[in-house]
Design an enzyme around this catalytic site. Structure first.
Site, short mmCIF file in Angstrom:
data_model
loop_
_atom_site.label_atom_id
_atom_site.label_comp_id
_atom_site.label_asym_id
_atom_site.label_seq_id
_atom_site.Cartn_x
_atom_site.Cartn_y
_atom_site.Cartn_z
N GLU A 67 29.31 16.78 -22.54
CA GLU A 67 30.15 15.59 -22.35
C GLU A 67 29.47 14.59 -21.42
O GLU A 67 30.00 14.23 -20.36
CB GLU A 67 31.52 16.00 -21.81
CG GLU A 67 32.29 16.87 -22.79
CD GLU A 67 33.70 17.20 -22.33
OE1 GLU A 67 33.95 17.26 -21.11
OE2 GLU A 67 34.56 17.44 -23.19
N GLU A 99 33.70 21.68 -29.42
CA GLU A 99 34.88 22.04 -28.61
C GLU A 99 36.11 21.46 -29.27
O GLU A 99 36.13 20.27 -29.61
CB GLU A 99 34.80 21.45 -27.20
CG GLU A 99 33.89 22.17 -26.27
CD GLU A 99 34.01 21.67 -24.83
OE1 GLU A 99 35.12 21.29 -24.39
OE2 GLU A 99 32.97 21.67 -24.15
C1 BG6 Z 1 35.86 19.94 -21.80
C2 BG6 Z 1 34.81 20.73 -21.08
O1 BG6 Z 1 36.11 18.81 -21.01
O2 BG6 Z 1 37.11 20.46 -21.97
C3 BG6 Z 1 35.13 22.18 -20.86
O3 BG6 Z 1 33.55 20.62 -21.71
C4 BG6 Z 1 36.61 22.31 -20.56
O4 BG6 Z 1 34.32 22.67 -19.83
C5 BG6 Z 1 37.38 21.83 -21.78
O5 BG6 Z 1 37.00 23.60 -20.19
C6 BG6 Z 1 38.88 22.00 -21.67
O6 BG6 Z 1 39.31 21.44 -20.47
P1 BG6 Z 1 40.19 22.25 -19.43
O7 BG6 Z 1 40.34 21.36 -18.29
O8 BG6 Z 1 41.47 22.56 -20.12
O9 BG6 Z 1 39.42 23.49 -19.13
#
Ligand code: BG6
Length: 475
Positions: free
Chosen positions: A175, A368
């Site tokens: 990101e 993701e």
């Molecule tokens: C993304 C990141 O922003 O979202 C991850 O690359 C992160 O590291 C994921 O865990 C989900 O966000 P969160 O805050 O729910 O863990």
């Protein structure tokens, strides 16, 4: 009446994604140095701590450092074709500025790769995922300092020379656009955000972009069969109304993120980005060599995370900021939100896939996507599990939209769900915000056995993979 989805293409890379600091634990083992995560006990919600504190769940996380073989075997049981994980920079270069890497750290990832190979799982490696060595943050102010480019290049070279023959897919920075919003977590920038000048911030962005191009250059030299991708936090911005000013506001916000893809794919700064810098009074220090590197070493593919879409408006009275992935946005009145306030928009994923494909014509990788939710362990027919129908519905609906985008003609390489095994959240540093197909017995106070339990979604995802998506339900 629901109908099935056309099978996904042969070779589609189904899998799951994680990051070192959120799963490994063993924060001071194997010669590892401290990373910025070791002073972020509560995620991005509070200022950094002075040093490591015991309330930081990431010190143990889910103990992947000792349980990786068991966890990768579970991923294999679901039929994973790929597993995305990151390498902890401070395991390889404990301070970040050493001349030689730490052999014990390198050997750990050899063992992880052995397990992937044993199960026929293609590794997908993130070089830097929110875990800059703390020393680089404290002594150099992270990516604000140009020296970071050289340290990162040395680190990337160590990884690509050691693992390049067995890792085909590489991501340079997780990101990368999030440094604009979370400069300490994303860019190791120790200067507090409210004291950071626009010039320093955009200079840090520039250094990361050059470093990303350098990683591609190193890959071409030492691992020519490797493919290198950028990784962007995708968050489409819709106009809150058809008012042309709202449409322009949405475009402007979208471009904040799109710029990172434009630069990685086209190798130069777009005009709208240069205008933004001019208007912010920023004069970037760019050398001719930087320009040449950006132009020559563009990415092979574009990867991204997708959780939410947002709305944008030009009307300050309507600019209520909601909760989102790292950065907020104006909430969309048509969408529901998760327990953490993240608005759920499966169609937005099709929008992003089409937008990126139309714009860049590069293969796309969704690395993701997932639902962070509170889970409850229950007994069903004598088996301890979680009946996570809400997670199944979320993933099903998003994957249906991926299928639609593929039917639209978009080239999609694969899909890795975020947190395929429960892990520590990045933004809130909680374990109760669970994403996994595998439940890990550990709570927000750090209590629990660390035992693993398969959730209902475990079998569901295994079937999706086994049928190449044909078991997904439309509508
Ligand atoms: C993304 C990141 O922003 O979202 C991850 O690359 C992160 O590291 C994921 O865990 C989900 O966000 P969160 O805050 O729910 O863990």
């Amino acid at each position: 009446m629901s109908s099935t989805v056309a099978p996904f293409p042969e070779g589609f890379l189904w899998g799951g994604a994680t990051a070192a600091n959120q799963i490994e634990g063993a924060y001071a083992e194997g010669g590892k140095g401290l990373s910025i995560q070791d002073v972020m006990p509560h995620g991005i919600m509070t200022p950094r701590a002075e040093g490591p504190t015991e309330d930081n769940l990431k010190q143990v996380a889910i103990d992947f450092y000792h349980r990786y073989a068991q966890d990768i075997a579970l991923f294999a049981e679901m039929g994973f074709r790929t597993f995305r994980f990151s390498i902890a920079w401070s395991r390889i270069f404990p301070r970040g500025d050493e001349a030689e890497p730490n052999e014990e750290g390198l050997a750990f990832y050899d063992r992880v790769l052995d397990e992937c190979e044993k199960h026929g799982i293609e590794p997908l490696v993130t070089i830097s995922h929110y875990e800059t060595p703390l020393h680089l943050a404290e002594q150099y102010d992270g990516w604000v300092n140009r020296d970071l480019i050289g340290f990162y290049e040395r680190y990337a070279r160590a990884l690509l020379s050691r693992y390049g023959h067995r890792v085909k897919y590489w991501l340079t920075f997780n990101e990368i656009n999030s440094v604009l919003h979370a400069p300490f977590m994303s860019g190791g920038i120790n200067t507090p955000k409210d004291q950071l000048s626009a010039s320093d911030l955009y200079q840090a962005v520039h250094h990361e972009l050059v470093a990303s191009a350098l990683a591609t250059k190193v890959a071409r030299e030492v691992a020519p069969q490797a493919q290198v991708g950028c990784m962007i936090l995708a968050m489409p911005a819709y106009p809150l109304s058809p008012d042309p000013d709202d449409v322009m506001a949405a475009l402007t916000t979208d471009r904040t993120n799109l710029a990172f893809g434009d630069i990685h794919v086209r190798g130069e700064y777009p005009g709208y980005y240069l205008r933004r810098l001019r208007e912010a009074g920023v004069e970037l220090q760019i050398t001719d060599e930087d320009r040449a590197l950006l132009k020559e070493y563009t990415v092979d593919f574009v990867s991204f995370s997708y959780y939410v879409s947002i709305c944008e408006t030009a009307d300050p009275a309507k600019r209520v900021v909601g909760q989102g992935n790292i950065f907020g946005g104006v909430p969309n009145p048509h969408l529901q939100a998760s327990e953490w306030g993240w608005q759920i928009d499966p169609v937005g994923l099709r929008v992003v896939l089409n937008q990126f494909w139309d714009r860049w014509q590069k293969p796309l990788f969704i690395v993701e996507n997932g639902l962070g939710a509170k889970d409850e362990l229950v007994e069903v027919d004598g088996v301890t599990t979680v009946v996570d129908d809400y997670r199944i519905a979320y993933l099903n609906d998003h994957l249906v939209q991926v299928g639609e985008a593929i039917a639209d003609g978009v080239e999609v390489m694969g899909y890795t769900t975020w947190g395929c095994i429960d892990l520590v959240s990045a933004s809130t540093a909680q374990l109760s915000k669970r994403y996994g197909f595998i439940y890990v017995d550990r709570d927000d106070e750090g209590s629990g056995t660390l035992e693993r339990y398969k959730k209902k979604s475990f079998d569901w995802y295994a079937e999706v993979i086994a049928t190449q998506g044909a078991s997904l339900r439309q509508g």
